[in-house]
Design a protein around this motif. Sequence first.
Motif, PDB file in Angstrom:
ATOM      1  N   UNK A  54      -1.056   1.005 -15.317  1.00 46.62           N
ATOM      2  CA  UNK A  54      -2.199  -0.007 -15.632  1.00 46.62           C
ATOM      3  C   UNK A  54      -1.305  -1.389 -15.403  1.00 46.62           C
ATOM      4  N   UNK A  55      -0.174  -1.824 -15.676  1.00 49.65           N
ATOM      5  CA  UNK A  55       0.553  -2.980 -15.328  1.00 49.65           C
ATOM      6  C   UNK A  55       0.457  -3.224 -13.919  1.00 49.65           C
ATOM      7  N   UNK A  56       0.861  -2.044 -13.166  1.00 52.14           N
ATOM      8  CA  UNK A  56       0.747  -2.235 -11.698  1.00 52.14           C
ATOM      9  C   UNK A  56      -0.428  -2.526 -11.075  1.00 52.14           C
ATOM     10  N   UNK A  57      -1.537  -1.957 -11.580  1.00 53.45           N
ATOM     11  CA  UNK A  57      -2.876  -1.995 -10.928  1.00 53.45           C
ATOM     12  C   UNK A  57      -3.484  -3.546 -11.207  1.00 53.45           C
ATOM     13  N   UNK A  58      -3.092  -3.823 -12.539  1.00 53.49           N
ATOM     14  CA  UNK A  58      -3.417  -5.138 -13.067  1.00 53.49           C
ATOM     15  C   UNK A  58      -2.991  -6.186 -12.232  1.00 53.49           C
ATOM     16  N   UNK A  59      -1.579  -6.196 -11.928  1.00 53.17           N
ATOM     17  CA  UNK A  59      -0.923  -7.114 -10.940  1.00 53.17           C
ATOM     18  C   UNK A  59      -1.747  -7.244  -9.688  1.00 53.17           C
ATOM     19  N   UNK A 107     -10.129  -9.758 -11.670  1.00 53.20           N
ATOM     20  CA  UNK A 107      -9.462 -10.098 -12.943  1.00 53.20           C
ATOM     21  C   UNK A 107      -9.855  -8.939 -13.995  1.00 53.20           C
ATOM     22  N   UNK A 108     -11.361  -8.997 -14.047  1.00 55.98           N
ATOM     23  CA  UNK A 108     -11.823  -7.986 -14.992  1.00 55.98           C
ATOM     24  C   UNK A 108     -11.470  -6.454 -14.726  1.00 55.98           C
ATOM     25  N   UNK A 109     -11.531  -6.186 -13.502  1.00 59.33           N
ATOM     26  CA  UNK A 109     -11.242  -4.886 -13.227  1.00 59.33           C
ATOM     27  C   UNK A 109      -9.844  -4.521 -13.353  1.00 59.33           C
ATOM     28  N   UNK A 110      -8.986  -5.572 -13.228  1.00 60.32           N
ATOM     29  CA  UNK A 110      -7.610  -5.426 -13.604  1.00 60.32           C
ATOM     30  C   UNK A 110      -7.369  -5.016 -14.960  1.00 60.32           C
ATOM     31  N   UNK A 111      -7.952  -5.807 -15.924  1.00 59.97           N
ATOM     32  CA  UNK A 111      -7.949  -5.742 -17.294  1.00 59.97           C
ATOM     33  C   UNK A 111      -8.627  -4.446 -17.909  1.00 59.97           C
ATOM     34  N   UNK A 112      -9.468  -3.989 -17.257  1.00 61.16           N
ATOM     35  CA  UNK A 112     -10.139  -2.826 -17.581  1.00 61.16           C
ATOM     36  C   UNK A 112      -9.708  -1.407 -17.020  1.00 61.16           C
ATOM     37  N   UNK A 146     -15.129  -1.880  -5.959  1.00 59.10           N
ATOM     38  CA  UNK A 146     -14.365  -0.580  -6.668  1.00 59.10           C
ATOM     39  C   UNK A 146     -13.613   0.148  -5.365  1.00 59.10           C
ATOM     40  N   UNK A 147     -13.873   0.076  -4.125  1.00 58.58           N
ATOM     41  CA  UNK A 147     -13.137   0.588  -3.089  1.00 58.58           C
ATOM     42  C   UNK A 147     -11.708  -0.186  -3.135  1.00 58.58           C
ATOM     43  N   UNK A 148     -11.601  -1.664  -3.464  1.00 56.28           N
ATOM     44  CA  UNK A 148     -10.637  -2.257  -3.354  1.00 56.28           C
ATOM     45  C   UNK A 148      -9.776  -1.960  -4.523  1.00 56.28           C
ATOM     46  N   UNK A 149     -10.393  -1.690  -5.802  1.00 55.97           N
ATOM     47  CA  UNK A 149      -9.862  -1.061  -7.159  1.00 55.97           C
ATOM     48  C   UNK A 149      -9.210   0.067  -6.711  1.00 55.97           C
ATOM     49  N   UNK A 150      -9.763   0.823  -5.865  1.00 62.80           N
ATOM     50  CA  UNK A 150      -9.336   2.396  -5.744  1.00 62.80           C
ATOM     51  C   UNK A 150      -7.989   2.259  -4.764  1.00 62.80           C
ATOM     52  N   UNK A 151      -7.955   1.108  -3.807  1.00 57.45           N
ATOM     53  CA  UNK A 151      -6.899   1.051  -3.063  1.00 57.45           C
ATOM     54  C   UNK A 151      -5.573   0.338  -4.053  1.00 57.45           C
ATOM     55  N   UNK A 152      -5.981  -0.488  -4.945  1.00 59.98           N
ATOM     56  CA  UNK A 152      -4.766  -0.747  -5.678  1.00 59.98           C
ATOM     57  C   UNK A 152      -4.258   0.448  -6.731  1.00 59.98           C
TER      58      UNK A 152
END
Length: 189
Positions: free
Chosen positions: A17-22, A30-35, A107-113
């Motif tokens: 979670x810390x890596x994805x948030x970063x 920011x919201x997606x990183x936190x949640x 969400x594709x970007x979050x998937x990438x992260x």
Amino acid sequence: MSFRKLMLHIHTINHHKALVMKHCFQVGLYKQGLLHDLSKYSPVELRTGAKYYQGDRSPNTAEREAVGYSDAWLHHKGRNRHHLEYWIDYSANKNEGFAGMKMPVKYVVEMFCDRMAACKNYQKEEYRDDSPLRYFERGKHRYGKLFHPSSQELLEHLLKKLAQDGEQETFRYIKEEILTGKAEIVKNY
């Protein structure tokens, strides 16, 4: 289920979670990183994580191998929009059955992260910028029609960019060109 495995699994979740948030913060999500992945702290997902913890791969895979399916994964994918499986629905074409719907770009970007972070978490010092692309390429034959072609193309584009240009340039590109809609690949997305 041992208390030790539970604690190791929670450490793995927290690190992931810390890596994805970063990563999400670096591109402005920011919201997606936190949640991101909060469902991993739910009883069904923690129970599987503690029981099947191995440290070098997902406990969900081990649960699936042991019992034929993963309760934790079924719970997880239905609550986290950065997974392609969240976006599976009946096709508008009644002759097709199930199909992957186009995922919103964020969400594709979050998937990438998420994929970057998972590779870093499990591969540790063996991680390289091409690790997420190699992992994707090993499994993409399984997606079939379940990953919308445009969403799959965007994810693969970002993974190739990472492998070729590294993290910082890829994060800059995502923040300044992908999420703003300036990049060619998202103009007709």
